[in-house]
Structures are given as C-alpha cells and as structure tokens.
Design an enzyme around this catalytic site. Structure first.
Site, PDB file in Angstrom:
ATOM      1  N   ASP A  82       0.840  -1.193   0.000  1.00  0.00           N
ATOM      2  CA  ASP A  82       0.000   0.000   0.000  1.00  0.00           C
ATOM      3  C   ASP A  82       0.874   1.242   0.000  1.00  0.00           C
ATOM      4  O   ASP A  82       2.081   1.172   0.253  1.00  0.00           O
ATOM      5  CB  ASP A  82      -0.916  -0.006   1.232  1.00  0.00           C
ATOM      6  CG  ASP A  82      -2.261   0.660   0.977  1.00  0.00           C
ATOM      7  OD1 ASP A  82      -2.363   1.458   0.020  1.00  0.00           O
ATOM      8  OD2 ASP A  82      -3.207   0.383   1.737  1.00  0.00           O
ATOM      9  N   GLY A  83       0.262   2.374  -0.279  1.00  0.00           N
ATOM     10  CA  GLY A  83       0.954   3.646  -0.200  1.00  0.00           C
ATOM     11  C   GLY A  83       0.699   4.294   1.149  1.00  0.00           C
ATOM     12  O   GLY A  83       0.087   3.706   2.043  1.00  0.00           O
ATOM     13  N   ALA A  84       1.166   5.525   1.314  1.00  0.00           N
ATOM     14  CA  ALA A  84       0.941   6.274   2.547  1.00  0.00           C
ATOM     15  C   ALA A  84       1.058   7.757   2.242  1.00  0.00           C
ATOM     16  O   ALA A  84       1.639   8.161   1.227  1.00  0.00           O
ATOM     17  CB  ALA A  84       1.935   5.870   3.636  1.00  0.00           C
ATOM     18  N   GLU A 104      -8.224  -0.482   4.301  1.00  0.00           N
ATOM     19  CA  GLU A 104      -6.775  -0.659   4.235  1.00  0.00           C
ATOM     20  C   GLU A 104      -6.229  -1.166   5.565  1.00  0.00           C
ATOM     21  O   GLU A 104      -5.369  -2.052   5.598  1.00  0.00           O
ATOM     22  CB  GLU A 104      -6.110   0.667   3.864  1.00  0.00           C
ATOM     23  CG  GLU A 104      -6.335   1.076   2.419  1.00  0.00           C
ATOM     24  CD  GLU A 104      -5.827   2.469   2.116  1.00  0.00           C
ATOM     25  OE1 GLU A 104      -5.456   2.708   0.951  1.00  0.00           O
ATOM     26  OE2 GLU A 104      -5.805   3.319   3.022  1.00  0.00           O
TER      27      GLU A 104
END
Length: 225
Positions: A82-84, A104
C-alpha cells in the site's frame, strides 16, 4: 513540481512477492502502480491471489487478470502492499487521503507483513506534518464526532467529493479530516479518537509497517522495522 511516477518503487516491491502467496492490494497512486506491475508478472505466469482494499483497486486488478478473493476466503494474508501520505522515522504512517483507510487497515492487520510504497516527499520527522488526519465515521455519528474531535483539540471538516456533496467511502461512511500538527504520541491519539462512539478508524497506522520502500527520483531505498 509533481512527484515522480512510482514505477521504481513498484518494481522494488515485487521483490517481496513469492509464488503462491495471498496479497493485500492497497489503494492510491503508489498502490495502483504496484498492482499494474503485479499484473504483468501474473501475465508472465506468477500465481498469486489478491484481496483488494477498495472497489477502485478491485476493478483495476480484475482488468489486469489478477485472481481475487474476499478477505473472508483468505483468512490470513502473506503481505499487503500500500501507499501512505506520511511516514515517520519509526515507520509509523498516516493513510487515508484517498478515503480507503478502514478497509486498508483491516487488510493490513490481517497480513503477516505490510510493505509501504512512498515518494521521498512523504517522509516526515513527525506524523501530522501535512496537517491532516483522516477519520472515518458512520453518518449517524457525524455531529458527535465533530464535537468530540474539536474538544480534543483537533477541529475537523467533512470531506467533500469535489462536487459539493460529502465524500462517501466504499463502506458507506463519511471521512472527517481533522486538523493536526506534529503528533507527539500517534498511538495515544489513535486510541483517544477511536474512543469516540461512531468512529470506525483513523489514518494512523502505528507499528504496522514491516518495510517502507522510499523512491527518490529513480533511486529506491528499503527501510525495515
């Protein structure tokens, strides 16, 4: 200046993937770059199963031919990608600018490992540097949550969908964007906000990431907890 395309970090993330794994598929620009890179590997014969964290990611993964299963079918996942929106030196993160924070977090918590992909511009000395913390609430709790957040010292606004209406998550809920500055104790703040009735989750992911892939231009650095 816009951030560089996250293809380099997506390629680096593939090093964490093994044949036969069940993977959590995140939401957002960096996560979608990873899903596209994964789709190319699947087309070349890699065998994996994916659990998407949003309807948008689900549609993309299906278009790319990545086999998908539900979280209930998966049970435990091997690794989530995942991104952040922010990452601090402890690898704690703020997520949720894309609005998928609760799904998420559920998928990440169901995984043995969480790998975060970010550009160097997302690295901060302390969480809260960008001034916003997403909080997902059920619509019935909107007024209460806004009041309690203000009492805690974090006034919030209901996120807009860009067309004058409230943004609605895939879960049918609202997102409140709380005004924050540098957060001294992210875990404590997460606990205090979660104590508000009707709050389902915050964008604080504390002690969850096992690795963060940081892309600076075309160079990539892997940081591990």
């Amino acid at each position: 200046m816009s951030a560089p395309a996250p293809e380099a970090s997506a390629q680096a993330a593939l090093e964490f993937v093994e044949d036969g794994q069940t993977l959590g598929l995140g939401t957002g620009r960096a996560a979608e770059a990873f899903v596209r890179a994964l789709g190319r590997r699947v087309a070349d014969g890699l065998t994996v199963r994916g659990v998407p964290t949003s309807e948008r990611t689900e549609a993309l993964a299906r278009d790319l031919g990545i086999p998908l299963i539900s979280l209930a079918e998966a049970g435990r996942l091997d690794v989530t990608f995942d991104g952040a929106d922010e990452v601090d030196p402890n690898l704690d993160v703020i997520k949720g600018y894309g609005g998928a924070l609760v799904r998420e977090k559920i998928v990440a918590a169901s995984s043995d490992r969480l790998v975060i992909l970010v550009g160097a511009e997302k690295i901060v000395a302390r969480l809260g540097a960008r001034g916003r913390l997403p909080v997902e609430v059920i619509p019935f709790a909107e007024t209460l949550a806004l009041d309690r957040l203000a009492r805690l010292g974090y006034p919030a606004e209901i996120r807009n969908d860009g067309n004058g209406a409230p943004f609605v998550t895939d879960n049918g809920n609202l997102v409140l964007d709380a005004q924050v500055s540098a957060i001294a104790d992210p875990g404590d703040l997460d606990t205090r906000i979660l104590a508000i009735p009707g709050v389902l989750g915050t964008g604080l992911f504390v002690a969850m990431a096992t690795a963060v892939i940081v892309q600076d231009g075309e160079s990539v650095e892997v940081r591990r907890s």
